[in-house]
Write an enzyme that holds these catalytic residues in place. Structure first.
Site, short mmCIF file in Angstrom:
data_model
loop_
_atom_site.label_atom_id
_atom_site.label_comp_id
_atom_site.label_asym_id
_atom_site.label_seq_id
_atom_site.Cartn_x
_atom_site.Cartn_y
_atom_site.Cartn_z
N ASN A 39 0.84 -1.23 0.00
CA ASN A 39 0.00 0.03 0.08
C ASN A 39 0.94 1.25 -0.11
O ASN A 39 1.53 1.46 1.03
CB ASN A 39 -0.80 -0.01 1.26
CG ASN A 39 -1.74 1.12 1.27
OD1 ASN A 39 -1.79 2.00 0.50
ND2 ASN A 39 -2.53 1.19 2.62
N LYS A 52 0.11 4.36 -0.25
CA LYS A 52 -0.50 5.47 0.27
C LYS A 52 -0.04 6.80 -0.37
O LYS A 52 -0.21 6.45 -1.77
CB LYS A 52 -0.02 5.67 1.53
CG LYS A 52 -0.24 4.43 2.63
CD LYS A 52 -0.05 4.47 3.94
CE LYS A 52 -0.11 3.21 4.71
NZ LYS A 52 -0.04 3.26 6.22
N HIS A 55 -9.63 1.39 4.92
CA HIS A 55 -8.20 1.45 5.56
C HIS A 55 -8.51 2.35 6.73
O HIS A 55 -9.22 3.22 6.67
CB HIS A 55 -7.20 1.87 4.56
CG HIS A 55 -5.77 2.04 5.13
ND1 HIS A 55 -5.48 2.96 6.12
CD2 HIS A 55 -4.83 1.17 5.23
CE1 HIS A 55 -4.22 2.69 6.63
NE2 HIS A 55 -3.83 1.34 5.83
N GLU A 105 -6.92 4.95 7.68
CA GLU A 105 -6.53 6.28 7.35
C GLU A 105 -7.76 6.91 6.71
O GLU A 105 -8.01 7.91 6.74
CB GLU A 105 -5.33 6.35 6.35
CG GLU A 105 -4.18 6.15 7.53
CD GLU A 105 -2.75 5.44 6.72
OE1 GLU A 105 -2.98 5.43 5.42
OE2 GLU A 105 -2.11 5.17 7.58
N GLU A 152 -5.52 -4.95 10.39
CA GLU A 152 -4.40 -3.97 10.63
C GLU A 152 -4.76 -3.29 12.03
O GLU A 152 -5.59 -2.37 12.08
CB GLU A 152 -4.43 -2.83 9.67
CG GLU A 152 -4.08 -3.56 8.04
CD GLU A 152 -3.51 -2.37 7.37
OE1 GLU A 152 -2.42 -2.87 6.82
OE2 GLU A 152 -4.05 -1.46 7.21
N GLY A 180 2.50 2.04 10.68
CA GLY A 180 3.39 3.10 10.72
C GLY A 180 4.20 3.48 11.95
O GLY A 180 4.86 4.65 12.09
N SER A 217 3.45 -2.33 10.40
CA SER A 217 4.80 -2.45 10.79
C SER A 217 5.28 -3.71 10.33
O SER A 217 6.38 -4.24 10.78
CB SER A 217 5.10 -1.84 12.16
OG SER A 217 4.69 -0.61 12.27
P1 PGA Z 1 2.88 0.18 7.58
O1 PGA Z 1 1.32 0.39 6.82
O2 PGA Z 1 3.34 -1.26 7.16
O3 PGA Z 1 3.58 1.23 7.18
O4 PGA Z 1 2.66 0.14 9.22
C1 PGA Z 1 0.46 -0.57 6.83
C2 PGA Z 1 -1.09 0.08 6.27
O5 PGA Z 1 -1.28 0.89 6.55
O6 PGA Z 1 -1.37 -0.77 5.37
#
Ligand code: PGA
Length: 248
Positions: free
Chosen positions: A8, A10, A93, A95, A163, A169, A208
């Site tokens: 992803n 983003k 997601h 976010e 997640e 992140g 992560s």
């Molecule tokens: P990350 O994000 O691997 O940077 O923690 C995962 C995600 O949001 O899909």
């Protein structure tokens, strides 16, 4: 079952940086026997589909509207994603749920529209730190599963991504026992909701994931792959994760 490693990106990437990343992935992908997917921003979707045409790596969107077309300024429809070369779309997601106040009902409508357009929905679920600390992680995730997945989800090959919001992140990950317990819980809910089809649904872990923890996470029961954010932006890291995945 063959695991799926999905990246992803983003809101990252320009045509120049994407081209370099995609050509490195394309070159090395045959050495990784797992299924691979990259989800670039909408502006780079067609470029990615062209760069990966004929390779083993698929392309997905990061969100879509619930309507196939119409007066929705700034939105992208599932039909348009499909037309640009996508096979999958990430939906719900955290976010999107946080930044755009997306509800389970909206995610479900988007998933229905994605399936109607011929896309595989990758629906994200996960609890916040406060929800986990107050013992409500399963209740939250169970609620998201029952309200975000449409009836035809499992039959359409839909994918669930667990997640935990606090792991995205941050460099933090749940313990192995916590991941295994939540994936087992999700499997149970999918089997209840969708019967036999729900038993085959891929459940990705996200939050992560990096080359150094991928092998441990991907070996846990009911983990069908990974949804990778930050580490999907560097070819070596993404490929390192893919090489840790099960190929059959
Ligand atoms: P990350 O994000 O691997 O940077 O923690 C995962 C995600 O949001 O899909």
């Amino acid at each position: 079952m063959r695991q799926l490693i999905a990246g992803n990106w983003k809101m990252n990437g320009t045509r120049a940086s994407a081209s370099a990343l995609l050509s490195a992935l394309r070159q090395e992908a045959p050495g990784c026997g797992c299924a691979m997917l990259v989800c670039p921003p909408a502006t780079l979707l067609a470029l990615a589909a062209d760069a990966l045409a004929g390779s083993t790596i698929g392309v997905g969107g990061q969100d879509c509207h619930a309507r196939p077309s119409g007066a929705h300024t700034g939105d992208v429809s599932p039909v348009q994603l499909r037309d640009a070369g996508a096979s999958h779309v990430i939906l719900g997601h955290s976010e999107r749920r946080q930044d755009h106040a997306e509800t389970d009902a909206q995610v479900r409508a988007k998933a229905e529209a994605a399936i109607a357009a011929g896309l595989v929905p990758v629906v994200c679920v996960g609890e916040t730190r406060a929800e986990r600390e107050s013992g409500r992680a399963e209740a939250v995730v169970g609620g998201q599963i029952s309200a975000s997945l449409p009836a035809g989800f499992a039959a359409a090959g839909g994918v669930v991504a667990y997640e935990p919001v606090w792991a995205i992140g941050t460099g933090l990950t749940p313990t192995e026992a916590e991941v295994a317990a939540m994936h087992g819980f999700i499997r149970g809910r999918l089997a209840e909701a969708f019967g036999g089809a729900g038993r085959g649904t891929l459940i990705l872990y996200g939050g992560s994931v990096k080359p150094s923890n991928a092998a441990v996470l991907l070996a846990l029961p009911e983990v069908g792959g990974a949804l990778v954010g930050g580490a999907s932006l560097a070819a070596g890291d993404f490929l390192g994760i893919a090489r840790a995945a099960r190929t059959g």
